[in-house]
Design an enzyme around this catalytic site. Structure first.
Site, PDB file in Angstrom:
ATOM      1  N   HIS A  36      25.337  95.994  41.575  1.00  0.00           N
ATOM      2  CA  HIS A  36      25.519  97.451  41.491  1.00  0.00           C
ATOM      3  C   HIS A  36      26.728  97.901  42.313  1.00  0.00           C
ATOM      4  CE1 HIS A  36      21.971  98.514  39.102  1.00  0.00           C
ATOM      5  NE2 HIS A  36      21.415  97.466  39.680  1.00  0.00           N
ATOM      6  N   GLY A 123      16.523  90.414  28.268  1.00  0.00           N
ATOM      7  CA  GLY A 123      15.924  90.986  29.480  1.00  0.00           C
ATOM      8  C   GLY A 123      15.973  90.074  30.686  1.00  0.00           C
ATOM      9  N   GLY A 125      18.512  89.492  32.489  1.00  0.00           N
ATOM     10  CA  GLY A 125      19.529  89.928  33.444  1.00  0.00           C
ATOM     11  C   GLY A 125      20.716  88.980  33.464  1.00  0.00           C
ATOM     12  N   SER A 129      23.875  91.039  26.300  1.00  0.00           N
ATOM     13  CA  SER A 129      24.577  92.130  25.594  1.00  0.00           C
ATOM     14  C   SER A 129      26.086  91.975  25.694  1.00  0.00           C
ATOM     15  CB  SER A 129      24.193  93.513  26.117  1.00  0.00           C
ATOM     16  OG  SER A 129      23.256  93.484  27.113  1.00  0.00           O
ATOM     17  N   ASP A 173      29.866  92.222  33.724  1.00  0.00           N
ATOM     18  CA  ASP A 173      29.297  91.316  32.720  1.00  0.00           C
ATOM     19  C   ASP A 173      30.332  90.915  31.685  1.00  0.00           C
ATOM     20  OD1 ASP A 173      27.146  92.097  34.177  1.00  0.00           O
ATOM     21  OD2 ASP A 173      26.123  93.161  32.551  1.00  0.00           O
ATOM     22  N   TYR A 223      19.279 103.013  35.637  1.00  0.00           N
ATOM     23  CA  TYR A 223      20.630 102.501  35.885  1.00  0.00           C
ATOM     24  C   TYR A 223      21.632 103.661  35.871  1.00  0.00           C
ATOM     25  CZ  TYR A 223      24.817  99.627  35.467  1.00  0.00           C
ATOM     26  OH  TYR A 223      26.040  99.044  35.687  1.00  0.00           O
TER      27      TYR A 223
HETATM   28  C1  GLA Z   1      24.171  95.329  34.725  1.00  0.00           C
HETATM   29  C2  GLA Z   1      25.494  96.004  34.353  1.00  0.00           C
HETATM   30  C3  GLA Z   1      26.623  95.545  35.277  1.00  0.00           C
HETATM   31  C4  GLA Z   1      26.246  95.652  36.734  1.00  0.00           C
HETATM   32  C5  GLA Z   1      24.859  95.049  36.984  1.00  0.00           C
HETATM   33  C6  GLA Z   1      24.386  95.308  38.384  1.00  0.00           C
HETATM   34  O1  GLA Z   1      24.246  93.963  34.467  1.00  0.00           O
HETATM   35  O2  GLA Z   1      25.835  95.724  33.024  1.00  0.00           O
HETATM   36  O3  GLA Z   1      27.795  96.287  34.993  1.00  0.00           O
HETATM   37  O4  GLA Z   1      26.304  96.974  37.170  1.00  0.00           O
HETATM   38  O5  GLA Z   1      23.889  95.538  36.090  1.00  0.00           O
HETATM   39  O6  GLA Z   1      25.189  94.690  39.303  1.00  0.00           O
END
Ligand code: GLA
Length: 382
Positions: A36, A123, A125, A129, A173, A223
């Site tokens: 974040h 999901g 993480g 996507s 990402d 988020y």
């Molecule tokens: C998701 C978002 C990223 C980043 C993370 C948290 O993966 O797509 O841009 O903010 O959460 O670090």
């Protein structure tokens, strides 16, 4: 990379459309530390992995375009001049969003067919996507000779996520998935979009992921809420982003913000510092320090930024108790998905044994353990 995945999309493409497609692999990512922080112009430390999305793509002269999500056995035909976002949660939004953002840049995409399939659990993480968005933009860039740079492509993917998927994500990402380097993690400055690659060799330790196999709802709105809270506080501090603020700066406006938002901004400032310290610790081969920073990151994500959940906290506690995990934390946006663990080599099985029974007993479902290899970014497969 999973060769079967590539074979599957190719075979299905040929069966459905009768031609040889271009094949693309676009990886998911892990993130060692810096969570974040990306949308606060800060530092992140991700790496592309050997799991991701395989896509088969080729031009179509049928007058329409087709996208086929093999995992869901779901197919859609669409017209390029009539794109709009479908309801929240629709996989089509990732594809449509990318095309629409390319069109917004006045680049012309013709009709095409795409078949894709992934091996990142949804999901988790791990950015399935971003992997999908990047595979689409990369494929279209190749097919229609759009002349987009990799940097332009990741911004297209990010905008697709903002405008079609509805998540105001940062750039971590898409960057990691596109620019990944085998055996390296990338210390990315999310303001300059320049990264420093670090060869990853943790000697007697390695990275291990444990998936909670949960994704709590409302994670997208939570988020977006956090992102706007950070932006508001940056405005109050008269800085471009929280990356530019210190803990002392923040203290000057303590009475003007809620205690909850104060803690969130404090977390971001501290996490950004942790990410920088982590790169130093790695340069100095100080794994114990790196591990402590990773545990500190989780503490902040859970108690201050409040994006963890019971399942993630449980796995991190177990990691601490185990005696052979020197750093563990939730990874990605939060509210479910994986923990990332810095664990002694050879202890993965023991750790799995230690957590899986109690996890199942407490939450009524299994957790899953993955080891990952750090890999190259989005590319064409020959
Ligand atoms: C998701 C978002 C990223 C980043 C993370 C948290 O993966 O797509 O841009 O903010 O959460 O670090």
């Amino acid at each position: 990379m999973n060769k079967q995945l590539i074979k599957d999309v190719k075979d299905i493409y040929v069966e459905a459309f009768g031609e040889d497609p271009i094949l693309i692999f676009s990886p998911g990512r892990i993130n060692i530390i810096g969570e974040h922080t990306d949308y606060n112009d800060g530092f992140v430390f991700p790496a592309a992995v050997d799991k991701g999305i395989a896509a088969a793509i080729q031009k179509s002269d049928s007058g329409v375009s087709t996208a086929y999500a093999l995992d869901m056995d779901s197919k859609v035909e669409f017209e390029l001049d009539k794109l709009k976002p479908l309801k929240e949660g629709s996989w089509e939004n990732y594809v449509f969003g990318v095309i629409a953002e390319i069109q917004n840049r006045n680049k012309v995409v013709g009709n095409f067919n795409i078949v894709f399939k992934g091996d990142i659990p949804g999901g988790a993480g791990m950015s399935s996507s971003a992997a999908l968005e990047n595979s689409v933009v990369y494929g279209l860039n190749e097919l229609f000779k759009l002349g987009l740079t990799k940097e332009e492509m990741i911004f297209i993917s990010q905008k697709a996520e903002h405008n079609y998927v509805g998540v105001n994500c940062g750039i971590m990402d898409q960057y990691a998935s596109m620019f990944g380097i085998k055996d390296h993690a990338l210390l990315l400055d999310c303001r300059t979009i320049k990264a420093k690659p670090f060869k990853i060799d943790f000697k007697n330790h390695e990275l291990l992921l444990i998936n909670t196999n949960v994704k709590h709802s409302l994670s997208d709105s939570a988020y977006n809420d956090r992102r706007s809270a950070c932006e508001n506080i940056a405005k109050m501090l008269k800085v471009t982003a929280l990356r530019d603020a210190t803990e002392d700066d923040l203290a000057t406006i303590e009475s003007e913000v809620t205690p909850e938002n104060y803690q969130k901004a404090l977390y971001v400032i501290q996490e950004n510092n942790r990410a920088r310290q982590a790169s130093k610790a790695m340069e100095e081969d100080d794994l114990e320090k790196l591990g402590n920073l990773i545990y500190g990151s989780h503490e902040g994500l859970s108690k201050q930024y409040k994006v963890s959940c019971e399942e993630l906290d449980f796995l991190v506690e177990k990691a601490k108790e185990s005696g052979y995990v020197i750093g563990a934390r939730m990874m990605g946006g939060g509210f479910g998905g994986c923990t990332i663990n810095l664990i002694e080599k050879g202890k993965a099985k023991d750790f799995e044994k230690l957590v899986s029974g109690p996890y199942k007993e407490k939450f009524g479902k299994d957790c899953s353990v993955y080891s990952v290899a750090l890999s190259d970014g989005t590319h064409v497969i020959n």
